[in-house]
Design a protein around this motif. Structure first.
Motif, PDB file in Angstrom:
ATOM      1  N   MET A   1     -62.715 -46.059  -5.775  1.00 32.25           N
ATOM      2  CA  MET A   1     -62.039 -45.574  -6.956  1.00 32.25           C
ATOM      3  C   MET A   1     -61.756 -46.747  -7.882  1.00 32.25           C
ATOM      4  O   MET A   1     -61.422 -47.823  -7.418  1.00 32.25           O
ATOM      5  CB  MET A   1     -60.763 -44.862  -6.561  1.00 32.25           C
ATOM      6  N   LYS A   2     -61.866 -46.510  -9.155  1.00 32.68           N
ATOM      7  CA  LYS A   2     -61.761 -47.587 -10.132  1.00 32.68           C
ATOM      8  C   LYS A   2     -60.344 -48.092 -10.332  1.00 32.68           C
ATOM      9  O   LYS A   2     -60.141 -49.204 -10.785  1.00 32.68           O
ATOM     10  CB  LYS A   2     -62.329 -47.132 -11.470  1.00 32.68           C
ATOM     11  N   GLU A   3     -59.344 -47.260 -10.045  1.00 32.68           N
ATOM     12  CA  GLU A   3     -57.949 -47.657 -10.224  1.00 32.68           C
ATOM     13  C   GLU A   3     -57.144 -47.210  -9.012  1.00 32.68           C
ATOM     14  O   GLU A   3     -57.405 -46.151  -8.431  1.00 32.68           O
ATOM     15  CB  GLU A   3     -57.366 -47.018 -11.484  1.00 32.68           C
ATOM     16  N   LEU A   4     -56.139 -47.984  -8.661  1.00 31.84           N
ATOM     17  CA  LEU A   4     -55.285 -47.636  -7.530  1.00 31.84           C
ATOM     18  C   LEU A   4     -54.504 -46.354  -7.802  1.00 31.84           C
ATOM     19  O   LEU A   4     -54.163 -45.627  -6.877  1.00 31.84           O
ATOM     20  CB  LEU A   4     -54.351 -48.795  -7.201  1.00 31.84           C
ATOM     21  N   SER A   5     -54.247 -46.065  -9.061  1.00 28.49           N
ATOM     22  CA  SER A   5     -53.521 -44.836  -9.395  1.00 28.49           C
ATOM     23  C   SER A   5     -54.288 -43.592  -8.934  1.00 28.49           C
ATOM     24  O   SER A   5     -53.671 -42.567  -8.619  1.00 28.49           O
ATOM     25  CB  SER A   5     -53.235 -44.767 -10.893  1.00 28.49           C
ATOM     26  N   LEU A   6     -55.606 -43.671  -8.857  1.00 29.67           N
ATOM     27  CA  LEU A   6     -56.399 -42.538  -8.359  1.00 29.67           C
ATOM     28  C   LEU A   6     -56.176 -42.340  -6.864  1.00 29.67           C
ATOM     29  O   LEU A   6     -56.137 -41.207  -6.379  1.00 29.67           O
ATOM     30  CB  LEU A   6     -57.882 -42.742  -8.681  1.00 29.67           C
ATOM     31  N   HIS A   7     -56.027 -43.437  -6.129  1.00 29.17           N
ATOM     32  CA  HIS A   7     -55.665 -43.330  -4.707  1.00 29.17           C
ATOM     33  C   HIS A   7     -54.288 -42.668  -4.571  1.00 29.17           C
ATOM     34  O   HIS A   7     -54.081 -41.819  -3.703  1.00 29.17           O
ATOM     35  CB  HIS A   7     -55.611 -44.714  -4.057  1.00 29.17           C
ATOM     36  N   ILE A   8     -53.359 -43.093  -5.431  1.00 29.61           N
ATOM     37  CA  ILE A   8     -52.008 -42.535  -5.395  1.00 29.61           C
ATOM     38  C   ILE A   8     -52.055 -41.028  -5.625  1.00 29.61           C
ATOM     39  O   ILE A   8     -51.432 -40.260  -4.892  1.00 29.61           O
ATOM     40  CB  ILE A   8     -51.100 -43.239  -6.426  1.00 29.61           C
ATOM     41  N   LEU A   9     -52.799 -40.601  -6.636  1.00 28.01           N
ATOM     42  CA  LEU A   9     -52.933 -39.163  -6.904  1.00 28.01           C
ATOM     43  C   LEU A   9     -53.505 -38.426  -5.709  1.00 28.01           C
ATOM     44  O   LEU A   9     -53.013 -37.356  -5.328  1.00 28.01           O
ATOM     45  CB  LEU A   9     -53.816 -38.920  -8.130  1.00 28.01           C
ATOM     46  N   ASP A  10     -54.525 -38.972  -5.109  1.00 26.85           N
ATOM     47  CA  ASP A  10     -55.159 -38.319  -3.963  1.00 26.85           C
ATOM     48  C   ASP A  10     -54.188 -38.178  -2.792  1.00 26.85           C
ATOM     49  O   ASP A  10     -54.072 -37.106  -2.193  1.00 26.85           O
ATOM     50  CB  ASP A  10     -56.396 -39.111  -3.537  1.00 26.85           C
TER      51      ASP A  10
END
Length: 182
Positions: free
Chosen positions: A1-10
């Motif tokens: 994922m390009k940004e850690l915020s996408l991991h957070i959302l997931d």
């Protein structure tokens, strides 16, 4: 994922699927210690003891629509690649805590991403669940708590365009304020 915020959302969506009523997101950034830590804790149904050991395996998932669950395995790989660690603890019937740490200046560390938009996306998708977001940047703290906003506005849902726009600006301004001295 390009940004850690996408991991957070997931990962927070995992919390909602686990019937969490409260999700706590804590981000700690320290330039002096060269650390970025992300902790996501929920009061959902938890993970059974027989599944917790392999939960970061991409072929372990509780979903019935597909046999692959990449969210936790990708977050684990991202943190370990950047000199950090990944940990997940859970108690069945009580909740789960996911922690990933990163060497903040590691060349392979993805950027954190737009946390104001991330928070708004979480609020929109959480339905009745609440979010506490605490961001500590070099010992300066910003806290956002949907319970306080619901109480102040005397509403049960924050899914109104005016409220969501206010939340986006509140988070953006709060994060700018704690990061001013960079």
């Amino acid at each position: 994922m390009k940004e850690l915020s996408l991991h957070i959302l997931d990962i927070t969506q995992n919390s909602i699927r686990a019937q969490a009523k409260l999700v706590k997101l804590t981000i700690i950034e320290s330039l002096a210690a060269n650390v970025l830590a992300i902790m996501i804790e929920d009061d959902g149904c938890g993970i059974p003891a027989d599944k917790i050991q392999n939960i970061a395996d991409p072929f372990v998932t509780s979903r019935t629509t597909r046999r692959v669950g990449l969210g936790l395995s990708l977050f684990k790989a991202a943190s370990e690649t950047c000199g950090g660690f990944f940990r997940i603890t859970s108690e069945f019937g009580v909740g789960t805590k996911v922690t990933g740490t990163f060497n903040r200046d590691h060349i392979d560390r993805a950027p954190l991403g737009n946390m104001a938009d991330t928070v708004v996306t979480m609020v929109m998708s959480f339905e009745e669940a609440d979010l506490i977001y605490e961001h500590d940047y070099n010992n300066q703290s910003f806290i956002f708590d949907t319970r306080e906003i619901k109480e102040t506005l005397e509403v049960t849902s924050l899914n109104e365009p005016d409220i969501l726009n206010w939340i986006r600006e509140f988070v953006r301004e709060g994060l700018e304020k704690i990061m001013e001295e960079e």
